[in-house]
Design a protein around this motif. Structure first.
Motif: not given
Length: 290
Positions: A10-17, A64-65, A69-70
């Motif tokens: 899933r996409l977390g907030p950092r991934s979405v950003t 990727v990072v 992290a998420d």
């Protein structure tokens, strides 16, 4: 004990950003000539490529990072992404130059479905980069191909029903997506090539400074005249391979993701810490059955 099936990452907030940032840069790189005036140096649009590539690589690492992290994935997940990118790069030359028959596209659809949108985007971009190095196809078009393939693979990860939809219904959905997205990929890449190939024909070539609606009409004529048949071959092959070998490959990918700890869910039995003398609460990791 609670159980929940493994889903695509899933996409977390950092991934979405990170994904939003790289996508905005990509959209600007593709579309800015359409809004430039006649005096702009759009004829040197190929000079965008080194700058776009320089911006794209750190942003891919950031995606990727951020995804790690998420979601808490480890090095095995990154290694799996590298293996899939190598396989995709090896598949691309098998059909390149033959009526648009490119078998790597079906692998990107299925991998994006399993890996999720964040890692799917990185997989598509890295696969295209590796393919360009393998085939000698390095040129001003390469960063644009990386972006387009990243969006193509990310879209498969954004499809609904990742937890419950399985079997024939899932394959039909992935086939429909692959068919439409194959045309979308070709159309987006045509936008980049169309700006570079000016003077091809007065009726379909890009005209710097012309009204947007006039240029869009010329662009549609350009797509119809140059690549519609090529995109159709790519779309049909993606559908055929997805329906014939998709079920087996999806099972293999999901089995590999479990071993790589993709979305391994840890749940705790009982609230809070154990009382003195009480045995520690058990930890359960639940996986999705095949």
């Amino acid at each position: 004990m609670s159980t929940r099936p493994v889903r695509a990452v899933r996409l977390g907030p950092r991934s979405v950003t990170a994904l939003a940032l790289v996508s905005l840069i990509g959209l600007f790189a593709f579309c800015w000539p359409l809004f430039a005036d006649a005096g702009s140096a759009v004829t040197s649009h190929a000079g965008d490529a080194p700058w776009l590539f320089a911006a794209l690589l750190p942003l891919l690492v950031a995606v990727v990072v951020a995804t790690i992290a998420d979601c808490g994935m480890d090095a095995k997940a990154v290694a799996m992404l590298g293996v899939l990118a190598a396989v995709g790069a090896a598949l691309r030359p098998l059909g390149a130059g033959t009526a648009g028959l490119e078998p790597m596209f079906f692998l990107m659809v299925l991998s994006g479905r399993v890996l999720g949108p964040g890692f799917g985007f990185v997989l598509g971009a890295v696969t295209m980069f590796a393919s360009a190095l393998l085939t000698g196809g390095v040129g001003p078009w390469m960063p644009f191909q990386m972006l387009s393939m990243g969006w193509f693979t990310m879209g498969a990860g954004l499809l609904p029903g990742t937890a419950r939809l399985r079997g024939r219904g899932e394959l039909l959905m992935l086939s429909a997506y692959g068919f439409v997205a194959a045309f979308a990929y070709g159309t987006i890449m045509n936008l980049q090539g169309w700006v570079l190939l000016q003077g091809l024909s007065s009726g379909i070539s890009f005209q710097p400074g012309a009204p947007l609606d006039e240029n869009l009409v010329r662009f549609l004529a350009y797509v119809t005249a140059t690549s519609l048949g090529w995109d159709l071959g790519r779309a049909v092959l993606t559908v055929v391979l997805t329906l014939t070998v998709g079920r087996t490959l999806l099972k293999a990918l999901r089995r590999a993701t479990r071993r790589a700890n993709f979305e391994a869910q840890v749940t705790f039995e009982g609230p809070g810490r154990p009382s003195p003398g009480e045995p520690p609460h058990r930890t359960y990791v639940t996986y999705e059955p095949e």
